[in-house]
Design an enzyme around this catalytic site. Structure first.
Site, PDB file in Angstrom:
ATOM      1  N   SER A   1      69.777  43.206  33.478  1.00 29.72           N
ATOM      2  CA  SER A   1      70.573  44.336  32.977  1.00 29.72           C
ATOM      3  C   SER A   1      70.586  44.379  31.444  1.00 29.72           C
ATOM      4  CB  SER A   1      72.019  44.219  33.464  1.00 29.72           C
ATOM      5  OG  SER A   1      72.786  45.229  32.861  1.00 29.72           O
ATOM      6  N   LEU A   2      70.375  45.587  30.911  1.00 26.87           N
ATOM      7  CA  LEU A   2      70.409  45.771  29.452  1.00 26.87           C
ATOM      8  C   LEU A   2      71.774  46.308  29.000  1.00 26.87           C
ATOM      9  CD1 LEU A   2      66.882  47.356  28.916  1.00 26.87           C
ATOM     10  CD2 LEU A   2      67.585  45.023  28.392  1.00 26.87           C
ATOM     11  N   SER A   3      72.676  46.522  29.944  1.00 25.72           N
ATOM     12  CA  SER A   3      73.984  47.084  29.583  1.00 25.72           C
ATOM     13  C   SER A   3      74.770  46.200  28.613  1.00 25.72           C
ATOM     14  CB  SER A   3      74.804  47.361  30.848  1.00 25.72           C
ATOM     15  OG  SER A   3      74.164  48.363  31.599  1.00 25.72           O
TER      16      SER A   3
ATOM     17  N   LYS B   1      77.015  51.060  44.432  1.00 26.99           N
ATOM     18  CA  LYS B   1      77.520  52.325  43.894  1.00 26.99           C
ATOM     19  C   LYS B   1      78.331  53.139  44.912  1.00 26.99           C
ATOM     20  CE  LYS B   1      74.074  52.762  40.286  1.00 26.99           C
ATOM     21  NZ  LYS B   1      73.167  53.605  39.530  1.00 26.99           N
TER      22      LYS B   1
ATOM     23  N   ASN C   1      79.119  54.849  39.176  1.00 24.39           N
ATOM     24  CA  ASN C   1      78.509  53.820  38.322  1.00 24.39           C
ATOM     25  C   ASN C   1      79.426  53.413  37.173  1.00 24.39           C
ATOM     26  OD1 ASN C   1      78.199  56.095  36.635  1.00 24.39           O
ATOM     27  ND2 ASN C   1      76.508  55.078  35.593  1.00 24.39           N
TER      28      ASN C   1
ATOM     29  N   ASP D   1      75.348  58.670  35.853  1.00 23.09           N
ATOM     30  CA  ASP D   1      73.886  58.650  36.008  1.00 23.09           C
ATOM     31  C   ASP D   1      73.322  60.072  35.957  1.00 23.09           C
ATOM     32  OD1 ASP D   1      73.615  55.867  36.347  1.00 23.09           O
ATOM     33  OD2 ASP D   1      74.014  56.006  38.492  1.00 23.09           O
TER      34      ASP D   1
ATOM     35  N   ARG E   1      59.166  57.293  51.093  1.00 20.95           N
ATOM     36  CA  ARG E   1      58.415  56.456  52.039  1.00 20.95           C
ATOM     37  C   ARG E   1      59.076  56.471  53.419  1.00 20.95           C
ATOM     38  NH1 ARG E   1      58.548  50.142  50.661  1.00 20.95           N
ATOM     39  NH2 ARG E   1      60.751  50.644  50.858  1.00 20.95           N
TER      40      ARG E   1
ATOM     41  N   GLU F   1      63.582  58.891  57.150  1.00 21.21           N
ATOM     42  CA  GLU F   1      64.954  58.852  57.651  1.00 21.21           C
ATOM     43  C   GLU F   1      65.975  58.711  56.496  1.00 21.21           C
ATOM     44  OE1 GLU F   1      65.353  55.499  60.195  1.00 21.21           O
ATOM     45  OE2 GLU F   1      67.463  55.961  60.637  1.00 21.21           O
TER      46      GLU F   1
ATOM     47  N   TYR G   1      61.927  51.667  32.960  1.00 24.10           N
ATOM     48  CA  TYR G   1      61.749  51.545  31.495  1.00 24.10           C
ATOM     49  C   TYR G   1      61.121  50.199  31.110  1.00 24.10           C
ATOM     50  CZ  TYR G   1      66.272  49.515  32.446  1.00 24.10           C
ATOM     51  OH  TYR G   1      67.291  48.789  33.010  1.00 24.10           O
TER      52      TYR G   1
ATOM     53  N   GLY H   1      62.542  55.834  31.574  1.00 18.74           N
ATOM     54  CA  GLY H   1      63.956  56.055  31.866  1.00 18.74           C
ATOM     55  C   GLY H   1      64.932  55.428  30.886  1.00 18.74           C
TER      56      GLY H   1
END
Ligand code: ATR
Length: 290
Positions: A18-20, A71, A92, A108, A159, A162, A229, A250
Site C-alpha cells: 500500500s502506498l497510502s 470494501k 473505501n 474511488d 473472465r 457470473e 500503477y 492508475g
C-alpha cells in the site's frame, strides 16, 4: 493527561504494497499535524473486534481507508453511508467523529472521475469498454452512470461471467445502469469503436502478464486507462502507446481517492502546494516499490 496522537490508517489484506501511508504521512508533515497513518492488515475474523474497539471513547483512530477484500464487508459496522457509497455499495473511506460515530464514503469513483477530467477526457456520449468486474469496476461504473454527461454505452467483459452478472444485478437495484451492457467476449467489447478502454483486472501486475486484448484493436481515438500503477506501464499500456492511443496508469486515481479521503477526515480543502508534494512523494514511492 495528554491526549494521544490521532491515528489514521488502512484496513485490508494483504497491505504491504500500500502506498497510502506515504501519501497521508506526507500530508500530515506538510500540514504540521501531529498524526500518523498506519497499516492495519486484518483477517476477516478480526474485523468485528477491530470495529468494536473503534467505538471506545479513548480510541485514537479518527479515519480509515478500506481496501480489498473488505470494501463491502465493513458496511454492516457503520452508522451512516454517504449517498454515493449507498449507490456503489462499497466503502473505501470511514470518518470517525469524536462521539465515535462511523460514516462511510466511497472516494474511488470520484477519484477516478477527477483523474479522467485532469486527462481532458469528456464522458458525454462516449463509448466505454471495461475489462474486469471487481470492486474498482463497481465504483467506476457507478460514477459514470450518475453523471449528467453520461457515456453513450459502457460495455464490460469479465473472465467469470457470473461475477459480472452479480455486479450488474446489484448495481441495477441502486442506480440506472441502462447504458451498461455485459459482453460475452473481448470481441463484443467493440474496442475498435470505443473512446475509453479501462483495465481493472490484476492482469498486468506481473512483468510477463499478457496484454489482455489484441494489439490491433487499439487505435488513436482511444484513451487506455489501466488502474495498475506498478509497473508504471503494463503490457496493455505499451501496446496502446505503440498504436498511438492516449494512455494512463492508475496512480492519478489512487492520488485523488486519497485526497478526497483526507478532505473527508479534515473537513477542509487541501492546499494545492500540499497536494503537489503528496503527489511527488507518491510517484517516487510507486517507482521504488517493485
Ligand atoms: P478490485 O477491487 O481491484 O477491482 P477485485 O474485486 O478482486 O479487485 O477484482 C479483480 C478483477 O480482476 C475481477 O474482475 C477478476 O475476474 P474474475 O471475476 O473472473 O475473478 C479479474 N481477474 C483477476 N485475475 C484475472 C485473470 N488472470 N484474468 C482475467 N481477469 C482476472
Amino acid at each position: 493527561m495528554s491526549t494521544p496522537k490521532p491515528i489514521y490508517g488502512i484496513i485490508g489484506f494483504p497491505l504491504e504494497h500500500s502506498l497510502s501511508p506515504v501519501m497521508h504521512n506526507t500530508a500530515f508533515k506538510e500540514l504540521g499535524v501531529d498524526a500518523e497513518y498506519k497499516l492495519f492488515p486484518l483477517q476477516e475474523e478480526e474485523l468485528g473486534d477491530f470495529f468494536a474497539d473503534l467505538r471506545e471513547k479513548d480510541s485514537p483512530i479518527f479515519g480509515l481507508n478500506v481496501t480489498v477484500p473488505y470494501k463491502e464487508a465493513v458496511i454492516k459496522y457503520l452508522d451512516v453511508l454517504s449517498p454515493f457509497a449507498q449507490k456503489v455499495n462499497a466503502v473505501n473511506t470511514i470518518v470517525i467523529s469524536p462521539e465515535r460515530k462511523l460514516t462511510g464514503f466511497n472516494t474511488d469513483g470520484p477519484g477516478f472521475l477527477t483523474h479522467l477530467i485532469e486527462l481532458g477526457f469528456q464522458t458525454g456520449g462516449k463509448r466505454v469498454a471495461i475489462l474486469g468486474a471487481g470492486g474498482t469496476t463497481r465504483a467506476i461504473v457507478a460514477v459514470l452512470c450518475l453523471l449528467p454527461e453520461r457515456p453513450a454505452s459502457i460495455k464490460i467483459y469479465n473472465r467469470t461471467r457470473e461475477n459480472l452478472g452479480q455486479l450488474l444485478g446489484d448495481l441495477g437495484k441502486r442506480l440506472d445502469v441502462s447504458i451498461v451492457q455485459p459482453a460475452d467476449s473481448i470481441d463484443d467489447l467493440d474496442i475498435a469503436m470505443a473512446n475509453l478502454l479501462i483495465n481493472t483486472t490484476s492482469v498486468g501486475l506481473k512483468a510477463n502478464d499478457p496484454g489482455l486484448v489484441d494489439e490491433n484493436l487499439l487505435h488513436k481515438g482511444l484513451l487506455v486507462y489501466d488502474v495498475i500503477y506498478n509497473p508504471a506501464e503494463t503490457r496493455l499500456l505499451k501496446m496502446a502507446k505503440k498504436k498511438g492511443a492516449k494512455t494512463s496508469n492508475g496512480l492519478g486515481m489512487l492520488f485523488y481517492q486519497g485526497i478526497l479521503a483526507l478532505q473527508h477526515w479534515s473537513e477542509a480543502e487541501l492546499d494545492e502546494d500540499v497536494k503537489m508534494i503528496m503527489r511527488e512523494n507518491l510517484q517516487k514511492a510507486s517507482l521504488e516499490k517493485k
